[in-house]
Scaffold this active site. Structure first.
Site, PDB file in Angstrom:
ATOM      1  N   THR A  31      22.041  -6.683 100.916  1.00 34.39           N
ATOM      2  CA  THR A  31      21.230  -6.258 102.068  1.00 34.39           C
ATOM      3  C   THR A  31      19.744  -6.400 101.746  1.00 34.39           C
ATOM      4  O   THR A  31      18.978  -6.979 102.532  1.00 34.39           O
ATOM      5  CB  THR A  31      21.553  -4.792 102.451  1.00 34.39           C
ATOM      6  N   GLY A 113      18.921  -1.347  99.272  1.00 35.73           N
ATOM      7  CA  GLY A 113      20.203  -1.016  99.897  1.00 35.73           C
ATOM      8  C   GLY A 113      20.785   0.259  99.318  1.00 35.73           C
ATOM      9  O   GLY A 113      20.157   0.940  98.503  1.00 35.73           O
ATOM     10  N   ASP A 115      25.008   2.151  98.539  1.00 35.93           N
ATOM     11  CA  ASP A 115      26.464   2.021  98.644  1.00 35.93           C
ATOM     12  C   ASP A 115      27.054   3.086  99.550  1.00 35.93           C
ATOM     13  O   ASP A 115      28.087   2.872 100.172  1.00 35.93           O
ATOM     14  CB  ASP A 115      27.076   2.114  97.239  1.00 35.93           C
ATOM     15  N   GLY A 128      25.521  -2.669  92.466  1.00 33.64           N
ATOM     16  CA  GLY A 128      25.100  -3.945  91.882  1.00 33.64           C
ATOM     17  C   GLY A 128      24.640  -3.795  90.431  1.00 33.64           C
ATOM     18  O   GLY A 128      24.237  -4.772  89.799  1.00 33.64           O
ATOM     19  N   GLU A 134      16.085   0.603  89.794  1.00 31.77           N
ATOM     20  CA  GLU A 134      15.905   1.000  91.199  1.00 31.77           C
ATOM     21  C   GLU A 134      15.361   2.421  91.299  1.00 31.77           C
ATOM     22  O   GLU A 134      14.495   2.709  92.117  1.00 31.77           O
ATOM     23  CB  GLU A 134      17.240   0.897  91.956  1.00 31.77           C
ATOM     24  N   LYS A 152      28.345   2.123 105.456  1.00 32.63           N
ATOM     25  CA  LYS A 152      27.847   2.876 104.293  1.00 32.63           C
ATOM     26  C   LYS A 152      27.674   4.367 104.552  1.00 32.63           C
ATOM     27  O   LYS A 152      27.306   5.114 103.651  1.00 32.63           O
ATOM     28  CB  LYS A 152      26.488   2.295 103.859  1.00 32.63           C
TER      29      LYS A 152
END
Ligand code: 5RP
Length: 257
Positions: A31, A113, A115, A128, A134, A152
């Protein structure tokens, strides 16, 4: 609409928030990739100027470099103190710093993005494998914009996704033991070729299945206190500015109050 299209419309809507002169965190995953591609396109066409990107993973760094987005590492950003279009220093010196994190944080916007997103806009990230960088980028960001499609969202974290937990290689078995003592079922992350997955920082990931998580803040603190756990994929909503959620009805924006 297919899921890929839904991801794209959420990501591209979030890119509209980026203005000239901003420092932009570039997320990881399918995304966030749409956002990176759109940012590059806008820079190329002259619709965005004086942008610097800060990638959240080596993979995103490669993509962004390939697409021609000017990049800085987090360390370069703090050392170089790039200037805004008004020629004001971007970072304030020690005396000028306020207690307000928003002013202290050096990255203007990060688009990433997730999950899973719960009803209070807490997140699970790390599907990922980039959760550590992140989270570091998120905690240096004024506005973290999360881009997700309709699959999600759930009432409670853990309903549809496990919690990725990055651990020291040295401590792998002891961390499995610890996570199982908290009631999780565990799986060591592997690559598609069945080798142990190694993160950008050289650690392993344990995917921990806790089931529905009633108190994400409590679990987050427990994991934070554990030596050997380098980072975990629970991102509490205090890190988040807004969630851009796409469905067949378009994009809705949920802001953390
Ligand atoms: C990577 C992440 C991703 O943002 C998350 O896994 C969502 O990925 P995608 O957009 O491909 O569904 O946290 O570590």
């Amino acid at each position: 609409m297919d899921y890929s299209k839904l991801k794209q419309i959420a990501a591209e809507r979030a890119v509209e928030e980026i203005k000239d002169g901003m420092i932009v965190g570039l997320g990881t995953g399918s995304t966030a990739k749409f956002a990176t591609i759109k940012i590059a396109k806008k820079i190329k066409e002259g619709h965005l100027k004086n942008i610097y990107g800060i990638p959240t993973s080596k993979k995103t760094e490669e993509l962004a470099a390939e697409l021609g987005i000017p990049l800085l590492s987090l360390n370069q950003l703090f050392n170089q103190q790039p200037r805004t279009k008004n020629n004001e220093p971007r970072t304030k010196n020690q005396e000028q710093r306020t207690k307000n994190n928003e002013q202290f944080n050096i990255i203007d916007i990060t688009i990433d993005g997730a999950d899973e997103v719960d009803s209070e806009l807490n997140l699970i990230k790390g599907g990922g494998g980039a959760l550590l960088r992140e989270k570091v980028i998120a905690q240096n960001t004024k506005r973290l914009l999360i881009v997700v499609d309709k699959t999600k969202i759930s009432e409670k974290l853990g309903t549809n996704f496990f919690v990725p937990i990055e651990v020291l290689q040295f401590a792998l078995e002891s961390e499995i033991n610890f996570l199982e003592s908290l009631g999780a079922k565990t799986k060591i992350r592997k690559t598609e070729t069945d080798e142990l997955f190694i993160t950008d920082e050289g650690n392993f990931i344990i995917d921990a299945y806790f089931g529905k998580i009633d108190n994400p803040a409590e679990l987050s603190s427990l994991l934070n206190e554990r030596a050997g756990v380098v980072e975990h994929g629970i991102f509490l909503n205090k890190l988040v500015d807004s969630v851009y959620y796409s469905s067949d009805n378009g994009v809705e924006i949920f802001r953390v109050s």
